[in-house]
Motif scaffolding. Structure first.
Motif, mmCIF file in Angstrom:
data_model
loop_
_atom_site.group_PDB
_atom_site.id
_atom_site.type_symbol
_atom_site.label_atom_id
_atom_site.label_comp_id
_atom_site.label_asym_id
_atom_site.label_seq_id
_atom_site.Cartn_x
_atom_site.Cartn_y
_atom_site.Cartn_z
ATOM 1 N N SER A 1 0.834 -1.192 -0.125
ATOM 2 C CA SER A 1 -0.190 0.058 0.034
ATOM 3 C C SER A 1 0.814 1.250 -0.053
ATOM 4 O O SER A 1 2.048 1.247 0.615
ATOM 5 C CB SER A 1 -0.917 0.012 1.034
ATOM 6 N N CYS A 2 0.379 2.206 -0.647
ATOM 7 C CA CYS A 2 0.995 3.353 -0.605
ATOM 8 C C CYS A 2 0.189 4.636 -0.289
ATOM 9 O O CYS A 2 -0.803 4.870 -1.193
ATOM 10 C CB CYS A 2 1.698 3.823 -2.048
ATOM 11 N N VAL A 3 0.109 5.075 0.861
ATOM 12 C CA VAL A 3 -1.084 6.142 1.276
ATOM 13 C C VAL A 3 -0.419 7.509 1.183
ATOM 14 O O VAL A 3 0.798 7.781 1.796
ATOM 15 C CB VAL A 3 -1.245 5.941 2.986
ATOM 16 N N ALA A 4 -1.101 8.291 0.577
ATOM 17 C CA ALA A 4 -0.551 9.717 0.299
ATOM 18 C C ALA A 4 -1.174 10.707 1.380
ATOM 19 O O ALA A 4 -2.705 10.722 1.479
ATOM 20 C CB ALA A 4 -0.905 10.125 -1.199
ATOM 21 N N SER A 5 -0.598 11.574 1.661
ATOM 22 C CA SER A 5 -1.229 12.730 2.577
ATOM 23 C C SER A 5 -0.766 14.135 2.024
ATOM 24 O O SER A 5 0.315 14.289 1.492
ATOM 25 C CB SER A 5 -0.851 12.409 4.010
ATOM 26 N N GLY A 6 -1.329 15.232 2.358
ATOM 27 C CA GLY A 6 -0.966 16.492 1.799
ATOM 28 C C GLY A 6 -1.452 16.764 0.620
ATOM 29 O O GLY A 6 -1.121 17.932 -0.067
ATOM 30 N N PHE A 7 -2.193 15.995 -0.295
ATOM 31 C CA PHE A 7 -2.647 16.222 -1.636
ATOM 32 C C PHE A 7 -3.780 15.238 -1.835
ATOM 33 O O PHE A 7 -3.926 14.122 -1.191
ATOM 34 C CB PHE A 7 -1.676 16.242 -2.720
ATOM 35 N N THR A 8 -4.546 15.648 -2.794
ATOM 36 C CA THR A 8 -5.767 14.245 -3.082
ATOM 37 C C THR A 8 -5.108 13.784 -4.627
ATOM 38 O O THR A 8 -4.283 14.575 -5.434
ATOM 39 C CB THR A 8 -6.970 15.036 -3.271
ATOM 40 N N PHE A 9 -5.646 12.813 -4.849
ATOM 41 C CA PHE A 9 -5.104 12.101 -6.146
ATOM 42 C C PHE A 9 -5.613 12.590 -7.545
ATOM 43 O O PHE A 9 -5.340 12.166 -8.614
ATOM 44 C CB PHE A 9 -5.533 10.578 -6.049
ATOM 45 N N ASP A 10 -6.054 13.758 -7.473
ATOM 46 C CA ASP A 10 -6.733 14.557 -8.851
ATOM 47 C C ASP A 10 -5.661 14.715 -9.802
ATOM 48 O O ASP A 10 -4.736 15.477 -9.546
ATOM 49 C CB ASP A 10 -7.366 15.826 -8.349
ATOM 50 N N ASP B 1 -7.368 3.543 -4.851
ATOM 51 C CA ASP B 1 -8.758 4.031 -4.120
ATOM 52 C C ASP B 1 -8.437 5.364 -4.020
ATOM 53 O O ASP B 1 -7.780 5.901 -2.919
ATOM 54 C CB ASP B 1 -8.800 3.081 -3.056
ATOM 55 N N ASN B 2 -9.207 6.277 -4.780
ATOM 56 C CA ASN B 2 -8.943 7.655 -4.685
ATOM 57 C C ASN B 2 -9.533 8.213 -3.173
ATOM 58 O O ASN B 2 -9.285 9.241 -2.627
ATOM 59 C CB ASN B 2 -9.870 8.426 -5.803
ATOM 60 N N ALA B 3 -10.888 7.446 -2.901
ATOM 61 C CA ALA B 3 -11.469 7.689 -1.605
ATOM 62 C C ALA B 3 -10.470 7.587 -0.411
ATOM 63 O O ALA B 3 -10.506 8.611 0.495
ATOM 64 C CB ALA B 3 -12.642 7.049 -1.494
ATOM 65 N N LYS B 4 -9.569 6.717 -0.407
ATOM 66 C CA LYS B 4 -8.475 6.679 0.605
ATOM 67 C C LYS B 4 -7.316 7.153 0.317
ATOM 68 O O LYS B 4 -6.354 7.009 1.252
ATOM 69 C CB LYS B 4 -8.400 4.932 0.808
ATOM 70 N N ASN B 5 -7.161 7.859 -0.860
ATOM 71 C CA ASN B 5 -5.685 8.300 -1.313
ATOM 72 C C ASN B 5 -4.894 7.270 -1.127
ATOM 73 O O ASN B 5 -3.667 7.259 -0.472
ATOM 74 C CB ASN B 5 -5.415 9.459 -0.317
ATOM 75 N N THR B 6 -5.170 6.153 -1.526
ATOM 76 C CA THR B 6 -4.013 5.093 -1.350
ATOM 77 C C THR B 6 -4.028 4.400 -2.786
ATOM 78 O O THR B 6 -5.059 3.983 -3.699
ATOM 79 C CB THR B 6 -4.727 3.948 -0.366
ATOM 80 N N VAL B 7 -2.772 3.873 -3.188
ATOM 81 C CA VAL B 7 -2.419 3.006 -4.372
ATOM 82 C C VAL B 7 -2.164 1.670 -3.751
ATOM 83 O O VAL B 7 -1.198 1.733 -2.904
ATOM 84 C CB VAL B 7 -1.393 3.580 -5.263
ATOM 85 N N TYR B 8 -2.313 0.713 -4.409
ATOM 86 C CA TYR B 8 -2.013 -0.718 -4.121
ATOM 87 C C TYR B 8 -1.120 -1.384 -5.188
ATOM 88 O O TYR B 8 -1.321 -1.152 -6.312
ATOM 89 C CB TYR B 8 -3.314 -1.605 -3.696
ATOM 90 N N LEU B 9 -0.355 -2.221 -4.754
ATOM 91 C CA LEU B 9 0.304 -3.065 -5.749
ATOM 92 C C LEU B 9 0.303 -4.448 -5.165
ATOM 93 O O LEU B 9 0.704 -4.974 -4.098
ATOM 94 C CB LEU B 9 2.106 -2.672 -5.828
ATOM 95 N N GLN B 10 -0.597 -5.099 -6.061
ATOM 96 C CA GLN B 10 -0.651 -6.853 -5.634
ATOM 97 C C GLN B 10 0.190 -7.455 -6.455
ATOM 98 O O GLN B 10 0.281 -7.500 -7.497
ATOM 99 C CB GLN B 10 -2.166 -7.114 -6.257
ATOM 100 N N MET B 11 0.913 -8.329 -5.416
ATOM 101 C CA MET B 11 2.088 -9.031 -6.334
ATOM 102 C C MET B 11 1.826 -10.517 -6.029
ATOM 103 O O MET B 11 1.667 -10.920 -4.778
ATOM 104 C CB MET B 11 3.346 -8.691 -5.470
ATOM 105 N N ASN B 12 1.588 -11.090 -6.985
ATOM 106 C CA ASN B 12 1.456 -12.641 -7.017
ATOM 107 C C ASN B 12 2.581 -13.400 -7.719
ATOM 108 O O ASN B 12 3.569 -12.674 -8.415
ATOM 109 C CB ASN B 12 0.333 -13.026 -7.820
ATOM 110 N N ASN B 13 2.602 -14.845 -7.189
ATOM 111 C CA ASN B 13 3.621 -15.574 -7.622
ATOM 112 C C ASN B 13 5.004 -14.949 -7.742
ATOM 113 O O ASN B 13 5.950 -14.889 -8.683
ATOM 114 C CB ASN B 13 3.407 -15.852 -9.375
#
Length: 127
Positions: A21-30, A73-85
């Motif tokens: 997860s990458c949680v951002a603060s101080g700005f919105t993802f627009d 997830d723009n509502a949570k200001n969070t970007v995810y990286l799902q890593m499989n295999n």
């Protein structure tokens, strides 16, 4: 102040999965581009993925295509990286980066393009 905080790293066996997860603060993802990079031991930091917050456009390095998925997830200001295999070659410190511009290139944005960085999270894949 723009801040990015990564989490979700850890130790996993070959073939396992992790979600960063990458949680951002101080700005919105627009109209921002969020990238994922990694630095393996003894190597340079390399781009592996990005996502544009507004239109959802994504890109992946060949080394992770088909195994990693980036989402936002723009509502949570969070970007995810799902890593499989996961493989031992995926062992690295993983960083997220942000730039207040949408990326439209046909290749991944390089690290010099991004202005904001997190401190990274360690991912270790055991064989």
């Amino acid at each position: 102040e723009v801040q990015l905080v990564e989490s979700g790293g850890g130790l996993v066996q070959t073939g396992g999965s992790l979600r960063l997860s990458c949680v951002a603060s101080g700005f919105t993802f627009d109209d921002w581009t969020i990238g994922w990079f990694r630095r393996a031991p003894g190597k340079e930091r390399k781009e592996i993925s990005y996502i544009s917050s507004t239109n959802g456009r994504t890109g992946y390095a060949d080394s992770v295509t088909g195994r990693f998925t980036v989402s936002v997830d723009n509502a949570k200001n969070t970007v995810y990286l799902q890593m499989n295999n996961l493989k031992p070659g995926d062992t690295a410190v993983y960083y997220c980066a942000a730039e207040p511009t949408l990326w439209y290139g046909s290749y991944l944005p390089i690290r010099e393009w991004y202005d904001y960085w997190g401190r990274g999270t360690q991912v270790t894949v055991s064989s």
